[in-house]
Design a protein around this motif. Sequence first.
Motif, PDB file in Angstrom:
ATOM      1  N   MET A 237      32.646 -13.278 -60.931  1.00  0.00           N
ATOM      2  CA  MET A 237      32.541 -11.876 -60.525  1.00  0.00           C
ATOM      3  C   MET A 237      32.015 -11.080 -61.714  1.00  0.00           C
ATOM      4  N   VAL A 238      30.888 -10.386 -61.508  1.00  0.00           N
ATOM      5  CA  VAL A 238      30.283  -9.636 -62.611  1.00  0.00           C
ATOM      6  C   VAL A 238      30.002  -8.196 -62.183  1.00  0.00           C
ATOM      7  N   PRO A 239      30.124  -7.237 -63.114  1.00  0.00           N
ATOM      8  CA  PRO A 239      29.823  -5.835 -62.793  1.00  0.00           C
ATOM      9  C   PRO A 239      28.311  -5.637 -62.619  1.00  0.00           C
ATOM     10  N   ALA A 240      27.957  -4.652 -61.797  1.00  0.00           N
ATOM     11  CA  ALA A 240      26.547  -4.306 -61.578  1.00  0.00           C
ATOM     12  C   ALA A 240      26.467  -2.860 -61.109  1.00  0.00           C
ATOM     13  N   GLN A 241      25.269  -2.291 -61.217  1.00  0.00           N
ATOM     14  CA  GLN A 241      25.035  -0.944 -60.681  1.00  0.00           C
ATOM     15  C   GLN A 241      24.588  -1.081 -59.231  1.00  0.00           C
ATOM     16  N   VAL A 242      25.436  -0.672 -58.310  1.00  0.00           N
ATOM     17  CA  VAL A 242      25.135  -0.788 -56.882  1.00  0.00           C
ATOM     18  C   VAL A 242      25.190   0.607 -56.259  1.00  0.00           C
ATOM     19  N   ASN A 243      24.088   1.002 -55.642  1.00  0.00           N
ATOM     20  CA  ASN A 243      24.016   2.326 -55.023  1.00  0.00           C
ATOM     21  C   ASN A 243      24.435   3.428 -55.995  1.00  0.00           C
ATOM     22  N   GLY A 244      24.000   3.285 -57.241  1.00  0.00           N
ATOM     23  CA  GLY A 244      24.209   4.337 -58.232  1.00  0.00           C
ATOM     24  C   GLY A 244      25.556   4.320 -58.930  1.00  0.00           C
ATOM     25  N   TYR A 245      26.439   3.406 -58.524  1.00  0.00           N
ATOM     26  CA  TYR A 245      27.781   3.370 -59.106  1.00  0.00           C
ATOM     27  C   TYR A 245      28.137   1.944 -59.531  1.00  0.00           C
ATOM     28  N   PRO A 246      29.068   1.822 -60.489  1.00  0.00           N
ATOM     29  CA  PRO A 246      29.520   0.483 -60.878  1.00  0.00           C
ATOM     30  C   PRO A 246      30.166  -0.232 -59.687  1.00  0.00           C
ATOM     31  N   ALA A 247      29.856  -1.513 -59.535  1.00  0.00           N
ATOM     32  CA  ALA A 247      30.417  -2.324 -58.454  1.00  0.00           C
ATOM     33  C   ALA A 247      30.539  -3.756 -58.981  1.00  0.00           C
ATOM     34  N   LEU A 248      30.959  -4.656 -58.123  1.00  0.00           N
ATOM     35  CA  LEU A 248      31.119  -6.058 -58.523  1.00  0.00           C
ATOM     36  C   LEU A 248      30.306  -6.957 -57.603  1.00  0.00           C
ATOM     37  N   ILE A 249      29.664  -7.951 -58.211  1.00  0.00           N
ATOM     38  CA  ILE A 249      28.960  -8.963 -57.435  1.00  0.00           C
ATOM     39  C   ILE A 249      29.698 -10.286 -57.631  1.00  0.00           C
ATOM     40  N   SER A 250      30.149 -10.851 -56.526  1.00  0.00           N
ATOM     41  CA  SER A 250      30.833 -12.140 -56.560  1.00  0.00           C
ATOM     42  C   SER A 250      29.833 -13.227 -56.168  1.00  0.00           C
ATOM     43  N   ARG A 251      29.757 -14.255 -57.001  1.00  0.00           N
ATOM     44  CA  ARG A 251      28.861 -15.385 -56.726  1.00  0.00           C
ATOM     45  C   ARG A 251      29.681 -16.674 -56.583  1.00  0.00           C
ATOM     46  N   VAL A 252      29.191 -17.554 -55.733  1.00  0.00           N
ATOM     47  CA  VAL A 252      29.774 -18.894 -55.604  1.00  0.00           C
ATOM     48  C   VAL A 252      28.672 -19.885 -55.912  1.00  0.00           C
ATOM     49  N   ASP A 253      28.875 -20.667 -56.961  1.00  0.00           N
ATOM     50  CA  ASP A 253      27.860 -21.627 -57.426  1.00  0.00           C
ATOM     51  C   ASP A 253      26.509 -20.948 -57.635  1.00  0.00           C
ATOM     52  N   GLY A 254      26.558 -19.724 -58.192  1.00  0.00           N
ATOM     53  CA  GLY A 254      25.342 -19.006 -58.535  1.00  0.00           C
ATOM     54  C   GLY A 254      24.742 -18.162 -57.425  1.00  0.00           C
ATOM     55  N   GLU A 255      25.176 -18.361 -56.178  1.00  0.00           N
ATOM     56  CA  GLU A 255      24.635 -17.605 -55.044  1.00  0.00           C
ATOM     57  C   GLU A 255      25.523 -16.391 -54.746  1.00  0.00           C
ATOM     58  N   ILE A 256      24.899 -15.252 -54.472  1.00  0.00           N
ATOM     59  CA  ILE A 256      25.681 -14.057 -54.151  1.00  0.00           C
ATOM     60  C   ILE A 256      26.476 -14.286 -52.872  1.00  0.00           C
ATOM     61  N   ASP A 257      27.769 -14.036 -52.972  1.00  0.00           N
ATOM     62  CA  ASP A 257      28.678 -14.242 -51.846  1.00  0.00           C
ATOM     63  C   ASP A 257      29.171 -12.911 -51.276  1.00  0.00           C
ATOM     64  N   THR A 258      29.513 -11.966 -52.178  1.00  0.00           N
ATOM     65  CA  THR A 258      30.086 -10.689 -51.761  1.00  0.00           C
ATOM     66  C   THR A 258      29.681  -9.598 -52.746  1.00  0.00           C
ATOM     67  N   VAL A 259      29.386  -8.421 -52.227  1.00  0.00           N
ATOM     68  CA  VAL A 259      29.240  -7.227 -53.066  1.00  0.00           C
ATOM     69  C   VAL A 259      30.434  -6.327 -52.780  1.00  0.00           C
ATOM     70  N   LEU A 260      31.160  -5.975 -53.844  1.00  0.00           N
ATOM     71  CA  LEU A 260      32.356  -5.138 -53.717  1.00  0.00           C
ATOM     72  C   LEU A 260      32.093  -3.763 -54.319  1.00  0.00           C
ATOM     73  N   ALA A 261      32.095  -2.735 -53.490  1.00  0.00           N
ATOM     74  CA  ALA A 261      31.943  -1.360 -53.966  1.00  0.00           C
ATOM     75  C   ALA A 261      33.256  -0.628 -53.740  1.00  0.00           C
ATOM     76  N   LEU A 262      33.529   0.360 -54.595  1.00  0.00           N
ATOM     77  CA  LEU A 262      34.793   1.101 -54.516  1.00  0.00           C
ATOM     78  C   LEU A 262      34.554   2.578 -54.269  1.00  0.00           C
ATOM     79  N   ARG A 263      35.515   3.206 -53.615  1.00  0.00           N
ATOM     80  CA  ARG A 263      35.579   4.671 -53.556  1.00  0.00           C
ATOM     81  C   ARG A 263      36.804   5.079 -54.370  1.00  0.00           C
ATOM     82  N   VAL A 264      36.578   5.955 -55.345  1.00  0.00           N
ATOM     83  CA  VAL A 264      37.665   6.399 -56.226  1.00  0.00           C
ATOM     84  C   VAL A 264      37.905   7.880 -56.005  1.00  0.00           C
ATOM     85  N   ASP A 265      39.157   8.251 -55.861  1.00  0.00           N
ATOM     86  CA  ASP A 265      39.506   9.649 -55.611  1.00  0.00           C
ATOM     87  C   ASP A 265      40.819   9.933 -56.352  1.00  0.00           C
TER      88      ASP A 265
END
Length: 292
Positions: A237-265
């Motif tokens: 799981m590595v951080p990345a800029q997704v839709n203008g905000y920090p998010a996480l990209i989860s990879r399995v064996d190098g292939e993107i599996d999930t993009v995790l974006a958060l809403r913070v309030d």
Amino acid sequence: MSEAATEAFVTHRNLLFTVAYEMLGSAADAEDVLQETWLRWAGVDLDEVRDRRAYLVRITTRQALTRLRTLGRRKESYVGSWLPEPLLTTPDVAEDVELAESVSMAMLLVLETLTPTERAVFVLREVFDLDYAEIAEAVGKTQPAVRQIAHRARSHVAARRPRERVSPAETQDALKAFQGAVETGDLQRLLDILAPDVVLVGDGGGIVQAVLEPVVGAADVAALLSRTGRFGGGRTMVPAQVNGYPALISRVDGEIDTVLALRVDGGLITGVYAVRNPEKLSRMEQETGLSR
């Protein structure tokens, strides 16, 4: 097509893509809209065009409105929850705070609750600062009607957007804590950073496994994340800029599996958006330029 027409289109391409994407929440559909805009632009007599940018935005808006109504019907038969297609964005998007907020997962989901015309008017007025006359031309309404629609859309969005504008730095802090808690499966650390009414939405599109209904409440969301988040077996799981905000990209064996974006309030995570549908992850390997 003349050289001048091609130059105008290329100059404004990122802007036109951003208009279409903010209206549709789908990069694939936004690209289709740009193709249609290009074909219509090719047939325009430039001597008759006073403002090329405004004219191109008008064509793009009309094509996006048509596409948005079709997309609405597609979403009705979509398996599970529908989330916007995430984009790996360039650093300059995060630096433009208003642009970053407008393309964030949280805002795109708020825009989903507007009617197609309300969405077009809101995007053109609030994000791209078009005047009411230009918007009226684009959506085929009178100026007084557009003013009313804009007021209604603003009120609707204001009631649903995060209560205060959250900086990418604040999101980064929350993301770091979230990543550490998920990777270790630490239930208590998750509970400490999740808002009591947090919502987790997953999108597998019926292609890969994902929660079919939103999971609501810190206890249930934390329990789910602590079970599914422990890493190993080729998962990273590595951080990345997704839709203008920090998010996480989860990879399995190098292939993107999930993009995790958060809403913070208010310093707590109020939304977790997990995009797993492989058809929505194709633009996560290279950055997409956005502009307004």
